[in-house]
Design an enzyme around this catalytic site. Structure first.
Site, mmCIF file in Angstrom:
data_model
loop_
_atom_site.group_PDB
_atom_site.id
_atom_site.type_symbol
_atom_site.label_atom_id
_atom_site.label_comp_id
_atom_site.label_asym_id
_atom_site.label_seq_id
_atom_site.Cartn_x
_atom_site.Cartn_y
_atom_site.Cartn_z
ATOM 1 N N CYS A 141 3.151 5.256 -6.581
ATOM 2 C CA CYS A 141 2.786 4.020 -5.876
ATOM 3 C C CYS A 141 1.651 4.283 -4.886
ATOM 4 C CB CYS A 141 4.012 3.441 -5.167
ATOM 5 S SG CYS A 141 3.682 1.865 -4.359
ATOM 6 N N CYS A 144 1.796 2.235 -1.679
ATOM 7 C CA CYS A 144 2.841 2.697 -0.751
ATOM 8 C C CYS A 144 2.434 3.993 -0.056
ATOM 9 C CB CYS A 144 4.144 2.978 -1.490
ATOM 10 S SG CYS A 144 4.625 1.715 -2.665
ATOM 11 N N ASP A 145 1.888 4.932 -0.819
ATOM 12 C CA ASP A 145 1.734 6.295 -0.304
ATOM 13 C C ASP A 145 0.288 6.743 -0.094
ATOM 14 O OD1 ASP A 145 4.482 6.551 -0.298
ATOM 15 O OD2 ASP A 145 4.564 7.394 -2.307
#
Ligand SMILES: Cc1cc2nc3c(=O)[nH]c(=O)nc-3n(C[C@H](O)[C@H](O)[C@H](O)COP(=O)(O)OP(=O)(O)OC[C@H]3O[C@@H](n4cnc5c(N)ncnc54)[C@H](O)[C@@H]3O)c2cc1C
Length: 322
Positions: A141, A144-145
């Site tokens: 992701c 997300c990261d």
């Protein structure tokens, strides 16, 4: 022992952010929800260490802790959380009908409403070195990261629209992005390819696959192989993003619920209503666009409100659309 089949007002399938948010709302509306957690209690966030973008946590929070807190919040209002996997469903097609659900191939449950929050599972390459370093620099992701790799060199694997979009997203944060495409061309739309090709710090390597992710505790590099020549090369990176697709967890609903060509559940308009009355879907299982904890939670809330309204209209005898 009684042979009577348990009948409940609201069954929630799945224990990620969507399921728990649905549970909080359903419990507070006195629907006495019962939740089955599935094989991954807490959902996808239990596989990540830091969640920095969920509102309400100014210092960020680690995924497993956040999911325990969501469970506690849902239980505070009376949600019954049970360990178990829904293995079969027989949904009613009529308004006010009872939905039959089998848990762990043995237990039968009847529910007036069902909220499906079974998520979508990210696909990985399956290499041992990749699996070892999941959470240590290997992520599925980028949104997300990606931030954790600010001003660092990273690589991304994939060739579709999502991969192209995530690659350009990473190029805004990271110093250099190397994109590995297995074939001699991308699957992404021409517009997305144009964006990729016009991003100066994003380099695309065609006919290239991951041979091994290098590093012991964290990602330190990548050994790549050209699948035409067999030549192997290494680069130094700190993050590897896998963007080769997701599989929505919808196999048990096939033939009963409407799905798109990749298996995501289809909901009606802005609601969480599926094609069957009293069956609702929330979270990643019905959203291939955003796939974030906060959007999953938002649709979990919507599903509980939709279920509550559906039950209210049945009780008052008013017509419901689905
Ligand atoms: C490594 C990683 C890091 C991430 N980091 C972030 C982040 O920082 N911020 C962010 O917003 N998002 C992040 N995401 C995305 C986020 O995790 C998802 O968008 C979110 O978890 C989706 O929630 P969900 O409730 O729809 O489904 P999921 O979290 O996928 O939960 C699905 C649930 O359904 C259950 N289930 C499945 N099948 C069955 C069945 N047959 N019976 C019963 N239960 C079943 C599973 O056990 C699981 O509990 C990350 C994802 C990954 C993979």
């Amino acid at each position: 022992m009684s042979d009577t089949i348990e009948r409940i007002k609201c069954l929630i399938i799945g224990s990620g952010p969507a399921g728990y948010t649905a549970a909080i709302y359903a419990a507070r509306a006195d629907l006495k929800p019962v939740m089955y957690t599935g094989m991954e209690p807490g959902g996808q966030l239990t596989t990540t260490t830091e969640v920095d973008n969920f509102p309400g946590y100014p210092e960020g929070i680690d995924g497993p802790t956040m999911m325990v807190q969501l469970q506690q919040q849902a239980e505070r209002f009376g949600t019954e959380v049970r360990i178990g996997m829904v293995t079969a469903v027989e949904f009613s097609k009529i308004v006010g009908g009872i939905h039959k659900v089998t848990v762990d191939n043995t237990t039968q449950i009847e529910a007036e409403t069902v909220i499906i929050s079974t998520g979508a599972t990210a696909k990985y390459l399956g290499l041992p070195s990749e699996q070892k370093l999941r959470g240590g620099g290997v992520s599925a992701c980028a949104v997300c990261d990606g931030f954790f790799y600010k001003n660092q060199d990273v690589a991304i694997v994939g060739a579709g629209d999502t991969a192209a979009e995530e690659a350009t997203y990473l190029s805004n944060i990271c110093s250099n992005v190397t994109m590995l495409v297995r074939k001699d061309h991308m699957r992404a739309s021409k517009a997305m390819q144009h964006r990729v090709n016009n991003t100066s710090n994003l380099k695309v390597l065609y006919n290239t696959e991951v041979d091994e992710v290098l590093g012991d505790q964290v990602v330190e590099g990548l050994r790549m192989v050209n699948n035409q020549t067999g030549d192997k090369t290494e680069i130094e990176i700190t993050g590897l993003f896998i963007a080769i697709g997701h599989k929505p967890n919808t196999d048990i609903f096939k033939g009963q619920l409407d799905m798109d060509e990749t298996g995501y559940l289809i909901t009606e308009g802005k609601s969480t209503r599926t094609n069957l009355p009293g069956v609702f879907a929330s979270g990643d299982v019905q959203d291939k666009e955003y796939r974030q904890a906060v959007t999953a939670a938002g649709t979990g809330c919507m599903a509980a409100l939709d279920a509550e309204r559906y039950l209210a209209t049945i009780e008052t005898g008013e017509e419901v659309s689905a």
